[in-house]
Every structure is written in C-alpha cells, then in structure tokens.
Motif scaffolding. Structure first.
Motif, PDB file in Angstrom:
ATOM      1  N   MET A   1       0.840  -1.202   0.000  1.00 14.25           N
ATOM      2  CA  MET A   1       0.000   0.000   0.000  1.00 14.25           C
ATOM      3  C   MET A   1       0.876   1.254   0.000  1.00 14.25           C
ATOM      4  SD  MET A   1      -3.024   1.103   2.684  1.00 14.25           S
ATOM      5  CE  MET A   1      -3.997  -0.329   2.264  1.00 14.25           C
ATOM      6  N   GLU A   2       0.449   2.229  -0.779  1.00 21.43           N
ATOM      7  CA  GLU A   2       1.168   3.513  -0.805  1.00 21.43           C
ATOM      8  C   GLU A   2       0.911   4.269   0.493  1.00 21.43           C
ATOM      9  OE1 GLU A   2       3.008   5.269  -3.404  1.00 21.43           O
ATOM     10  OE2 GLU A   2       3.258   3.135  -3.856  1.00 21.43           O
ATOM     11  N   PHE A   3       1.938   4.862   1.056  1.00 23.32           N
ATOM     12  CA  PHE A   3       1.767   5.736   2.222  1.00 23.32           C
ATOM     13  C   PHE A   3       1.944   7.176   1.764  1.00 23.32           C
ATOM     14  CE2 PHE A   3       1.739   3.580   6.418  1.00 23.32           C
ATOM     15  CZ  PHE A   3       1.749   2.261   5.989  1.00 23.32           C
ATOM     16  N   LEU A   4       0.962   7.994   2.083  1.00 23.65           N
ATOM     17  CA  LEU A   4       1.083   9.417   1.807  1.00 23.65           C
ATOM     18  C   LEU A   4       1.915  10.040   2.930  1.00 23.65           C
ATOM     19  CD1 LEU A   4       0.004  11.835   0.080  1.00 23.65           C
ATOM     20  CD2 LEU A   4      -1.842  12.016   1.762  1.00 23.65           C
ATOM     21  N   THR A   5       2.928  10.815   2.580  1.00 19.72           N
ATOM     22  CA  THR A   5       3.713  11.491   3.604  1.00 19.72           C
ATOM     23  C   THR A   5       3.260  12.945   3.704  1.00 19.72           C
ATOM     24  OG1 THR A   5       5.574  10.052   3.185  1.00 19.72           O
ATOM     25  CG2 THR A   5       6.058  12.099   4.344  1.00 19.72           C
ATOM     26  N   ILE A   6       2.716  13.286   4.864  1.00 18.98           N
ATOM     27  CA  ILE A   6       2.238  14.655   5.064  1.00 18.98           C
ATOM     28  C   ILE A   6       3.290  15.408   5.877  1.00 18.98           C
ATOM     29  CG2 ILE A   6       0.355  16.079   6.002  1.00 18.98           C
ATOM     30  CD1 ILE A   6      -1.321  13.376   5.964  1.00 18.98           C
ATOM     31  N   PRO A   7       3.902  16.459   5.310  1.00 21.10           N
ATOM     32  CA  PRO A   7       4.953  17.173   6.036  1.00 21.10           C
ATOM     33  C   PRO A   7       4.409  17.804   7.319  1.00 21.10           C
ATOM     34  CG  PRO A   7       4.681  18.034   3.788  1.00 21.10           C
ATOM     35  CD  PRO A   7       3.577  17.068   4.009  1.00 21.10           C
TER      36      PRO A   7
ATOM     37  N   LYS B   1     -15.536   0.136   0.654  1.00 18.55           N
ATOM     38  CA  LYS B   1     -14.465   0.516  -0.279  1.00 18.55           C
ATOM     39  C   LYS B   1     -13.451  -0.607  -0.451  1.00 18.55           C
ATOM     40  CE  LYS B   1     -14.717   5.472   0.642  1.00 18.55           C
ATOM     41  NZ  LYS B   1     -14.088   6.569   1.406  1.00 18.55           N
ATOM     42  N   GLY B   2     -13.824  -1.777  -0.009  1.00 18.13           N
ATOM     43  CA  GLY B   2     -12.949  -2.921  -0.215  1.00 18.13           C
ATOM     44  C   GLY B   2     -11.876  -3.100   0.843  1.00 18.13           C
ATOM     45  N   GLY B   3     -12.018  -2.438   1.971  1.00 15.91           N
ATOM     46  CA  GLY B   3     -11.089  -2.695   3.078  1.00 15.91           C
ATOM     47  C   GLY B   3     -10.182  -1.534   3.407  1.00 15.91           C
ATOM     48  N   TRP B   4      -8.896  -1.836   3.636  1.00 18.73           N
ATOM     49  CA  TRP B   4      -7.932  -0.824   4.093  1.00 18.73           C
ATOM     50  C   TRP B   4      -7.557   0.109   2.954  1.00 18.73           C
ATOM     51  CZ3 TRP B   4      -7.486  -0.255   9.084  1.00 18.73           C
ATOM     52  CH2 TRP B   4      -7.767  -1.346   9.914  1.00 18.73           C
ATOM     53  N   HIS B   5      -7.494   1.407   3.265  1.00 15.60           N
ATOM     54  CA  HIS B   5      -7.131   2.408   2.249  1.00 15.60           C
ATOM     55  C   HIS B   5      -6.603   3.664   2.943  1.00 15.60           C
ATOM     56  CE1 HIS B   5     -10.561   5.176   2.962  1.00 15.60           C
ATOM     57  NE2 HIS B   5     -11.139   4.079   3.407  1.00 15.60           N
ATOM     58  N   SER B   6      -6.054   4.563   2.167  1.00 21.84           N
ATOM     59  CA  SER B   6      -5.607   5.883   2.645  1.00 21.84           C
ATOM     60  C   SER B   6      -4.619   5.807   3.811  1.00 21.84           C
ATOM     61  CB  SER B   6      -6.797   6.752   3.055  1.00 21.84           C
ATOM     62  OG  SER B   6      -7.707   6.866   2.000  1.00 21.84           O
ATOM     63  N   ALA B   7      -3.479   5.156   3.588  1.00 22.19           N
ATOM     64  CA  ALA B   7      -2.431   5.124   4.610  1.00 22.19           C
ATOM     65  C   ALA B   7      -1.624   6.409   4.548  1.00 22.19           C
ATOM     66  CB  ALA B   7      -1.511   3.926   4.363  1.00 22.19           C
ATOM     67  N   SER B   8      -1.306   6.944   5.716  1.00 23.86           N
ATOM     68  CA  SER B   8      -0.461   8.138   5.719  1.00 23.86           C
ATOM     69  C   SER B   8       0.415   8.180   6.959  1.00 23.86           C
ATOM     70  CB  SER B   8      -1.310   9.410   5.647  1.00 23.86           C
ATOM     71  OG  SER B   8      -1.934   9.644   6.883  1.00 23.86           O
ATOM     72  N   VAL B   9       1.545   8.856   6.823  1.00 23.57           N
ATOM     73  CA  VAL B   9       2.355   9.211   7.987  1.00 23.57           C
ATOM     74  C   VAL B   9       2.430  10.727   7.965  1.00 23.57           C
ATOM     75  CG1 VAL B   9       4.487   8.705   6.702  1.00 23.57           C
ATOM     76  CG2 VAL B   9       4.571   8.961   9.176  1.00 23.57           C
ATOM     77  N   GLY B  10       2.024  11.331   9.075  1.00 21.36           N
ATOM     78  CA  GLY B  10       1.943  12.783   9.100  1.00 21.36           C
ATOM     79  C   GLY B  10       1.994  13.309  10.513  1.00 21.36           C
ATOM     80  N   PRO B  11       1.669  14.591  10.703  1.00 24.37           N
ATOM     81  CA  PRO B  11       1.733  15.194  12.036  1.00 24.37           C
ATOM     82  C   PRO B  11       0.780  14.494  13.007  1.00 24.37           C
ATOM     83  CG  PRO B  11       1.249  16.852  10.352  1.00 24.37           C
ATOM     84  CD  PRO B  11       1.187  15.529   9.679  1.00 24.37           C
ATOM     85  N   ARG B  12       1.217  14.330  14.239  1.00 25.67           N
ATOM     86  CA  ARG B  12       0.317  13.809  15.273  1.00 25.67           C
ATOM     87  C   ARG B  12      -0.681  14.915  15.583  1.00 25.67           C
ATOM     88  NH1 ARG B  12      -0.269  14.176  20.690  1.00 25.67           N
ATOM     89  NH2 ARG B  12      -0.996  12.298  21.744  1.00 25.67           N
ATOM     90  N   GLU B  13      -1.961  14.586  15.454  1.00 23.96           N
ATOM     91  CA  GLU B  13      -2.981  15.628  15.659  1.00 23.96           C
ATOM     92  C   GLU B  13      -4.260  15.007  16.187  1.00 23.96           C
ATOM     93  OE1 GLU B  13      -3.369  17.225  11.709  1.00 23.96           O
ATOM     94  OE2 GLU B  13      -4.435  15.451  10.987  1.00 23.96           O
ATOM     95  N   ALA B  14      -5.178  15.876  16.634  1.00 22.85           N
ATOM     96  CA  ALA B  14      -6.450  15.404  17.179  1.00 22.85           C
ATOM     97  C   ALA B  14      -7.258  14.734  16.085  1.00 22.85           C
ATOM     98  CB  ALA B  14      -7.221  16.575  17.777  1.00 22.85           C
ATOM     99  N   LEU B  15      -8.093  13.780  16.496  1.00 18.94           N
ATOM    100  CA  LEU B  15      -8.948  13.087  15.538  1.00 18.94           C
ATOM    101  C   LEU B  15     -10.283  13.806  15.467  1.00 18.94           C
ATOM    102  CD1 LEU B  15      -8.524   9.422  16.838  1.00 18.94           C
ATOM    103  CD2 LEU B  15      -7.243  10.537  14.998  1.00 18.94           C
ATOM    104  N   SER B  16     -10.935  13.630  14.345  1.00 17.10           N
ATOM    105  CA  SER B  16     -12.296  14.111  14.230  1.00 17.10           C
ATOM    106  C   SER B  16     -13.191  12.880  14.110  1.00 17.10           C
ATOM    107  CB  SER B  16     -12.400  14.990  12.981  1.00 17.10           C
ATOM    108  OG  SER B  16     -13.749  15.282  12.742  1.00 17.10           O
TER     109      SER B  16
END
Ligand code: PLP
Length: 359
Positions: free
Chosen positions: A1-7, A43-58
């Motif tokens: 799976m592709e990981f999106l890197t959020i600066p 949506k067929g399971g796991w999607h939208s992997a990312s590593v990014g800033p630690r932040e509050a969840l919505s």
C-alpha cells in the motif's frame, strides 16, 4: 500500500524536544508524528495510509468505539542498539496478536505486513525521539477503533488504525526495585470473555481495582481467576513467573483469561535455555502464600513490554501480607532481565531471530 507522507508544519523545537527526552517518564510525552490507515467495508477494506503530524482526531459523536468499545491495541518498543542502529523486538508477534484481538472484538484483520510497515514508517519519521536516559526506548502504540457513525449493536463497517509513539523511561516510579502488589476482589476476565484480547475494555474494568491498589500504597493489582477466585492469573498489565529453590519455574498457563504476553513467551524460552524447568500450570494464591513462607518460592517476577522484567517483593490482601525471599530483586530475575534487555539492545546475541533491525 502507498503511504502518503504529510509534512509536519511545526515540529517540536529541537531544544524543547531534547530537554523533554532527558526525563520522558512513561506515557505522557509524545512524538511529532502518527500513522493512520482507514478501513471501509464498502471501499474494499484498508485504504488511505499516511504518515503525518500527530494531531487530534475528528470523530462523529455516534462513532461505535465511543459507545460499545470496539477498540484493540498493541504495545511494543523500538530500541537504540549499542551499534547506534534501531531495532524492534518480535514485532511480528505483535502483528499476529493484534489480529487475534481483532477476531475477538469482531474487527477486521490488518495484514501483518501493513502493521509492520506502519511501525517502520513511524520510527523513521520520529527517529530523533529516542530518550537520552539509560533504559529508555520509543514505546509504540498501534491501535484500532470503530469509527462508523451508528448506534445499532453490530460490528462496525468502518475503522481507523493508528500508530503513535511515546518516548519512555522506566515504567515504575523508582525504577528497578521490587514492587508490591495487591490481591483484588475484583476479577479481570471470565471464561469466554475478552481476557486474552488486548482491548481497552479490559483496562477500563481494571481501573477501580488498580486505583484501590494505588490508594493502599501498592504498585500493581493481582487478579485471581473469576470462577474459583483462587488461581493466580496476572497483574493489570503483566504476566507472572514463580521461581522455586529446586530450579523449577511456574507461569500461569494460558487458559483464555490471561493475556498471552510476548515477554512471557520470550522468558519461557530464555529460562529453558538456562536449564530451568518451566511449567505452564495452575498456581493458587494459598500455595503462593505457603511457598513464600516455607522458602520454597525464592523469586516472583512480573513481565511485560512496558515494565520489562520486575521483581515482585510483597503481596498484600485482606488476609494480610507476605514477602517473597528477602523482598528484593532475586538472582534469576536480575539475570534474565539483563539477558532480555541485552538482546533488545544488541549487546547479547540474538539466537532466536527476535530482533528486527531498522535502518
Ligand atoms: C500487554 C499485556 C501484557 C504483556 O504483554 P507483552 O506482550 O509482554 O507486552 C500482560 N498482560 C496484559 C493484561 C496486557 O495487556
């Protein structure tokens, strides 16, 4: 799976971070990043992997986790090796256990490789967050929550998997001394329940007994089995081992109401390797009291990723208190702790393929 890197728009200033890393404590300091992966049945399971800033969840206020506690977690550490590298200890075992917990809580499996990849990515993003104190490590907390907005009682169809990191020093205040434990009247897990799953609900139910233990000046709570109220199971978050004067070692067997600790499993192997006879069996609180009094029981140790291996010095309950050995840290406890920590740090040969080096 592709990981999106959020600066990260505003990482912690270096001076502030390095100051905090001198005295990290346990579970109160957090690194700058987190990994998230979403799950949606539609949506067929796991999607939208990312590593990014630690932040509050919505989260929607009706998210299933907030009502029916569909939540599981893991706990493992990244260790600074003596050669300067970074390594994980048996992370595949955490990945496997995570899925075993998911099964019990009616949650989807996360492919083991995705679990491991998430951890590798987070450790890489937060490689400057290792504590500068002796015995320090980067504690990793992967967890999964049910995010679907829905109040009906059935397994959710949407989840979020998250990994956060917390630089950690010693688990117990006061570091490596023998701990005192309180025998609770409350039980942790009943047969057929969720005792073998690493889920937040088990911990919610253990907070009152743990609070009582703390209020009476003890370090941890001891749970007996829920049926006969006599068999020793485990502490709030640690497994137990009993060391006898004849070289025998007993650890409560995994009856389904005990969390199958990875430290527990590792210690069984290490103790057997030393020629000790390790038995997974049933051990009663009355036998424990008797063996401590007669001197047959020479050591008791508690183990888990967070606290590593800790000696149990005294056991207290409504019927009074007893001490194990001289109430301090015994030889076997000290030696096996050294060995385990040595393997984790790369100072002792890893003959079992337990150490996963990261680069
Ligand atoms: C996590 C945990 C342990 C220890 O497991 P390790 O894999 O050794 O960290 C023991 N008991 C409970 C209840 C736990 O949640």
């Amino acid at each position: 799976m592709e990981f999106l890197t959020i600066p990260h728009p505003a990482p912690t200033p270096v001076a502030k971070r390095d100051e905090a890393l001198k005295n990290p404590g346990f579970g109160t300091l957090f690194s700058d990043h987190m990994v998230t992966i979403d799950y949606d049945e539609a949506k067929g399971g796991w999607h939208s992997a990312s590593v990014g800033p630690r932040e509050a969840l919505s989260l929607d206020p009706s998210a299933a986790v907030l009502h029916y506690a569909q939540e599981i977690f893991e706990g493992l550490k990244a260790y600074k090796q003596i050669d300067g590298g970074v390594a994980l200890f048996r992370p595949e075992a955490n990945a496997r256990r995570f899925n075993a917990s998911a099964d019990r809580l009616a949650m989807p499996h996360l492919p083991e490789e995705l679990f491991l990849e998430s951890i590798r990515r987070l450790v890489a993003a937060d490689r400057d967050w290792f504590p500068s104190v002796e015995g320090g490590s980067l504690y990793l907390r992967p967890f999964m929550i049910a995010t679907e907005a829905f109040l009906g009682v059935r397994p959710a169809k949407q989840y979020k998997f998250i990994v956060i990191a917390s630089p950690a020093g010693s688990y117990f205040k006061g570091g490596a001394k023998a701990v005192s434990i309180w025998i609770s009247d409350y039980t942790r897990a009943a047969p057929g329940g969720t005792g073998a799953a690493k889920c937040g609900g088990n911990y919610a139910a253990s907070l009152v007994p743990t609070g009582q233990a703390f209020a009476m000046g003890h370090d941890q709570v001891l749970f007996l089995d829920a049926v006969e109220r006599k068999w020793v199971e485990e502490l709030g978050g640690m497994n137990l081992f009993f060391v006898f004067d004849d070289g025998r070692v007993v650890t409560p067997k995994l009856t389904g109401t005990i969390l199958p600790g990875i430290t527990r499993d590792s210690l069984i192997t290490l103790l057997r390797e030393e020629g000790l006879e390790v038995e997974e069996g049933m051990y009663s609180i009355d036998q424990w009291r008797e063996d401590a009094a007669s001197g047959k029981l020479v050591e008791c140790m508690a183990c888990g990723t967070a606290a590593v291996v800790t000696a149990v010095g005294t056991v207290a309950g409504p019927d009074g208190e007893f001490t194990i050995g001289a109430g301090g840290i015994g030889q076997t406890t000290a030696r096996i702790r050294e060995k385990l920590v040595g393997i984790q740090k790369g100072a002792v040969a890893d003959t079992h393929g337990w150490v996963m080096k990261l680069d």
